[in-house]
Design an enzyme around this catalytic site. Sequence first.
Site, PDB file in Angstrom:
ATOM      1  N   HIS A   1       0.838  -1.012  -0.062  1.00 24.19           N
ATOM      2  CA  HIS A   1       0.128  -0.038   0.041  1.00 24.19           C
ATOM      3  C   HIS A   1       0.861   1.290  -0.003  1.00 24.19           C
ATOM      4  CE1 HIS A   1      -3.468   2.715   1.095  1.00 24.19           C
ATOM      5  NE2 HIS A   1      -2.555   3.222   1.817  1.00 24.19           N
TER       6      HIS A   1
ATOM      7  N   LYS B   1       2.521   5.843  -7.200  1.00 22.17           N
ATOM      8  CA  LYS B   1       1.493   6.738  -8.060  1.00 22.17           C
ATOM      9  C   LYS B   1       1.903   8.344  -8.123  1.00 22.17           C
ATOM     10  CE  LYS B   1      -2.120   5.496  -6.150  1.00 22.17           C
ATOM     11  NZ  LYS B   1      -3.891   5.546  -5.813  1.00 22.17           N
ATOM     12  N   ASN B   2       2.228   8.767  -6.853  1.00 22.27           N
ATOM     13  CA  ASN B   2       2.612  10.179  -6.807  1.00 22.27           C
ATOM     14  C   ASN B   2       3.803  10.390  -7.844  1.00 22.27           C
ATOM     15  OD1 ASN B   2       0.733  10.641  -5.011  1.00 22.27           O
ATOM     16  ND2 ASN B   2       1.865  10.736  -3.351  1.00 22.27           N
TER      17      ASN B   2
ATOM     18  N   GLU C   1       1.420   4.072  -3.448  1.00 27.72           N
ATOM     19  CA  GLU C   1       0.995   5.308  -3.037  1.00 27.72           C
ATOM     20  C   GLU C   1       2.191   6.241  -3.749  1.00 27.72           C
ATOM     21  OE1 GLU C   1      -1.802   6.901  -2.719  1.00 27.72           O
ATOM     22  OE2 GLU C   1      -3.186   4.897  -2.425  1.00 27.72           O
TER      23      GLU C   1
END
Length: 422
Positions: free
Chosen positions: A291, A298-299, A295
Amino acid sequence: MPGISKELATKIAHFARFPQTGVSLRQMVEFGQNPSQGTLLRAAQFLHDELPVRLAHRVVELDSLPDNLNQMPSVLRVKRMYIESFNELINFPRVPDRIKNAVKNATVHGSTERRQLPESHANPAVNEIIASTSSHWIPSIQHRYHYEVKPAELPVEVSEYNRSFVKALERIKRRHDPVVTTLAHGVVEYKQIQKGPLDASVQHFLDRFYLSRIGIRMLIGQQIELNQHQKHPDYVGVICTNTKVADIVQDAIDNARFICGDYYMLMNTPEIELHCPKHLSFMYVPSHLHHMLFELLKNSLRAVVELYGDEADSYPPIKVVVAEGSEDITIKVSDEGGGIPRSAMNHVWTYMYTTAQTPMLDPEFDQSDFKAPLAGFGYGLPLSRLYARYFGGDLKLISMEGYGTDAYLHLSRLSDNEEPLA
């Protein structure tokens, strides 16, 4: 507390006066190795006592939120979930005396035959929580997470009780799946009325609330998995004692690149280079690690694509470097996505801060975290930092405006930090 009986409100207030009990990752693993039905029953008794306390703390805090935030429809929905789960647990049957005595007689009491749980240490995040907490804060306590029970012949009712308690936990877990998204809607509703940035007290509340949610789901998930009896040599419940870092990182890379390519309709998604010791492994919860990395990646992908444009012939690669230390495993994610202005660095850890358009989700959306959009809620970084801090790690950012950003994910490999409860 409007909307519930006076008797139930009194019980919630009563349980909220009790301190919560912190547990470390290593303690969960030591306890969960080859547990007998008797040991699982003692763990069920612990959860039967502990979960209502944790739920009551959150209900009281939800009820006392400032500036009518506690009256937002989505916040009231979350509070009803917690009250319903609290009520279900306090009304769940207690262990009958006959079973309790049989298990008590099989419990290991002598120090010579008892397997000692490792000592736990205060979580570094606790000091920050105390500094920012509400007046409701009660320090957590330590007591035995479990009592080891010898694999003796026990009444069949022991395993039957364990099964029925697990079914109750599964219902609670499903009920709480949409908590993150529902509370996010509540904050959006609140912001639409307030017409301004979130107050610091609301930010601190969200940190405490979501950190508590991670802990509640961790305890519930661990108890459910331990009762499945589907043994895997590297797993104790949801905890992997041999988490292969390179495999988890590569899986997060593949998923993040797929989501990015799909979102921007790219033929040429930015490459992500991985530099990691091939056989590096440690004790952790793989879903938590995935997780956090997902994240961060993705950023970085979004920053690179939006800086160079979705029709660029090529993009500078994103680099992931993993370093092994004696205390921590550190993962650095580096991109050349233009960086973050210094004036904005304090805002990246605040909820609802995002440069993307906030997507609208259906009020009945019931996923446990944000599955649909690539960005837009401003929850990715704050939640990822909470996941890191839950087991004694941390997440930090260093940015060069005009060039790119480095994210440092620190993971405690000692696994001896208590949960940071508030």
